[in-house]
Design an enzyme around this catalytic site. Structure first.
Site, short mmCIF file in Angstrom:
data_model
loop_
_atom_site.label_atom_id
_atom_site.label_comp_id
_atom_site.label_asym_id
_atom_site.label_seq_id
_atom_site.Cartn_x
_atom_site.Cartn_y
_atom_site.Cartn_z
N ALA A 175 0.83 -1.21 0.00
CA ALA A 175 0.00 0.00 0.00
C ALA A 175 0.86 1.25 0.00
O ALA A 175 0.55 2.24 -0.69
CB ALA A 175 -0.94 0.00 1.20
N ASP A 176 1.95 1.25 0.77
CA ASP A 176 2.86 2.40 0.79
C ASP A 176 3.46 2.66 -0.59
O ASP A 176 3.51 3.80 -1.06
CB ASP A 176 3.99 2.15 1.78
CG ASP A 176 3.62 2.49 3.22
OD1 ASP A 176 2.67 3.25 3.42
OD2 ASP A 176 4.30 2.00 4.14
N ILE A 177 3.95 1.61 -1.22
CA ILE A 177 4.64 1.78 -2.50
C ILE A 177 3.67 2.23 -3.58
O ILE A 177 3.96 3.16 -4.36
CB ILE A 177 5.38 0.49 -2.88
CG1 ILE A 177 6.57 0.28 -1.94
CG2 ILE A 177 5.84 0.53 -4.33
CD1 ILE A 177 7.23 -1.07 -2.07
#
Length: 403
Positions: A175-177
Site C-alpha cells: 500500500a505504501d509503494i
C-alpha cells in the site's frame, strides 16, 4: 546522464518512512531537485530501521531503498526560525510533499492554506492513512493494517481449509509503494495542469483509498457478481491453470492464458486428453471445473525438474517461470542484462548497491546520480544557494539548534 524530464522542478519533501519518500525518489530519478527536510540529529526514522546497515555510515538498508538522489537538509520545524527558513524555501519550490497526520502541520504554518498565500501556484501533496475527511481521518495508517482493512489480505494466502490457511500480507509494503507511485503520478499531472493554467493544486492521497483502488479485477469480480472473492493461494480467480505446481525438484509457475496455450501444455505434458475433455476445453469451463482439473495436472508436472519444464514449455510458447529467491533474482541473466542492480558512490562507505528505476527513456534507465544522503549532508549548501545565507548565519543557526 540519462534524460531528466523533471529537470528544473524543485520539491520540498517533508515526508518520511516509505510512501512519501518512494514518491520523491521517483521524482528525483526523473530529474527533479528534491530537498529532504529532516529533524536535526534524528532524521527519517528509517535511517535506524536495521539491521542490515552500511558498515561505516550505519545507514539502514530500508532507508537506502527509498531516498536516492535527494539532498538532506536538517531544520527544526518546531522552532519559529526553522519555520521561517522553510517558508522562504517554499517560495522557490514547485512542490511540497508531506505525510503528517491530518492537520499536523497547521501549527507550524506549513499546511497548504498557509503556504499557498506565500506561493499561490504551489502544488501540495498530502499523504495520510485515510484521507483529509471522513470518520477515520484522524487515525494513523500503516501499511500492514491498510492491507487488512482494504481487502488485500482477504485475497492473499491459502484457504482456511488447507494447511497453513489464513490471511497473509504481501512481502513488501504494497500500500505504501503504490501510494507513492500514485502521488508521483498526481504531482506530474498537477505540474502539467499548472503549465496550462498557472494554478496550483492540493492533492489528497490516502493509503486506504489506494489499497481499494488497486484491487483491480478482484474488486470488479465482487461488484459484478456480488460474490465475495476468497483466498486461492497461488491460484487465479479468473484463469485456470494459473498457479504454482510442484515439480521433481522444486516448483514451477504455470500461467496458461488462453485455450491454445492449454492445448500446447497438455501436448507437451503428455496429457492431451485433458485438452479434449469437454469440461476443460475453454477457460470458462476450466474455471468452473477447477477442482477436477488441478489434481489431474499434479502427477504429470512431477515427472520433470523445473528447468526441464522451463525449457520444454518455452519452446512451445506456454508462459511459465521459476520461483526465485532474491539471490537468484539478482543473478538472473535477464535481470543482469537490464541492469537492475546499480551502484552509486557513497561519501563514507565507498559505494552503495541499489535497485534501478525500471523506467527507460530512449533505452536509458532513469536513475538519480547520487546515493541516499547522509543526515544533513546538504544543509549548508542548499541554504546558502537557495536562501543566500552567509557562513556566519549558518553557524548561528546551528548554535541555536535551528538547523
Amino acid at each position: 546522464m540519462p534524460a531528466q524530464p523533471l529537470q528544473g522542478i524543485r520539491v520540498l519533501d517533508l515526508s518520511r518512512i516509505l510512501a512519501g519518500p518512494w514518491c520523491s525518489q521517483q521524482l528525483a530519478d526523473l530529474g527533479a531537485e528534491v530537498i529532504k527536510i529532516e529533524r536535526p540529529g534524528e532524521g527519517d526514522d528509517t535511517r535506524r530501521w536495521g539491521p542490515p546497515w552500511l558498515e561505516t555510515s550505519r545507514e539502514a538498508a530500508y532507508y537506502l531503498g527509498a531516498n536516492r538522489g535527494k539532498q538532506s537538509v536538517t531544520v527544526d520545524m518546531a522552532n519559529p526560525e526553522g519555520q521561517a527558513l522553510l517558508h522562504q524555501l517554499v517560495q522557490s519550490c514547485d512542490v511540497v510533499l508531506e505525510n503528517f497526520k491530518v492537520g499536523g502541520l497547521k501549527k507550524y504554518r506549513l499546511d497548504y492554506d498557509s503556504l499557498k498565500t506565500l506561493k499561490p501556484d504551489l502544488i501540495y501533496c498530502s499523504i495520510t492513512g485515510f484521507g483529509q475527511d471522513g470518520p477515520y481521518a484522524q487515525r494513523a495508517g500503516y501499511d500492514f493494517m491498510i492491507q487488512g482493512m482494504g481487502g488485500l489480505m482477504s485475497l492473499t494466502g491459502q484457504p482456511d481449509s488447507e494447511p497453513g490457511g489464513g490471511p497473509v500480507k504481501v512481502g513488501v509494503a504494497f500500500a505504501d509503494i503504490f501510494t507513492g507511485m500514485y502521488a508521483a503520478n498526481a504531482i506530474m499531472a498537477a505540474l502539467l495542469q499548472r503549465q496550462r493554467t498557472g494554478e496550483g493544486t492540493y492533492i489528497d492521497l490516502a493509503l486506504l483509498d489506494v489499497q481499494v483502488g488497486v484491487l483491480a479485477n478482484q474488486a470488479l469480480n465482487y461488484l459484478t457478481s456480488g460474490d465475495v472473492p476468497q483466498r486461492l493461494g497461488n491460484a487465479h480467480p479468473n484463469i485456470v491453470p494459473y498457479q504454482a505446481f510442484a515439480t521433481r525438484d522444486g516448483h514451477l509457475i504455470l500461467a496458461v492464458g488462453n485455450d491454445g496455450q492449454f492445448r500446447r501444455f497438455c501436448e507437451t505434458a503428455g496429457c492431451v486428453e485433458l485438452a479434449d475433455d469437454p469440461r476443460f476445453q475453454t477457460n470458462a469451463l476450466r474455471v468452473q471445473h477447477r477442482a477436477e482439473l488441478i489434481p489431474l495436472l499434479l502427477e504429470p508436472l512431477r515427472q520433470k525438474t523445473t528447468d526441464e519444464w522451463l525449457l520444454a514449455l518455452e519452446q512451445v510458447g506456454v508462459p511459465c517461470g521459476p520461483i526465485n529467491t532474491l539471490d537468484r533474482v539478482f543473478e538472473d541473466p535477464q535481470v543482469k542484462h537490464r541492469g537492475l542492480k546499480i551502484t552509486r558512490p557513497h561519501p563514507q562507505d565507498g559505494e552503495v548497491q541499489l535497485v534501478s528505476n525500471p523506467i527507460r527513456f530512449n533505452g536509458e534507465a532513469l536513475n538519480a546520480p547520487t546515493a541516499p544522503p547522509l543526515l544533513g549532508e546538504h544543509t549548508d549548501a542548499v541554504l546558502s544557494r537557495c536562501l543566500n545565507l552567509t557562513p556566519e548565519a549558518l553557524v548561528s543557526l546551528k548554535e541555536k539548534g535551528v538547523i
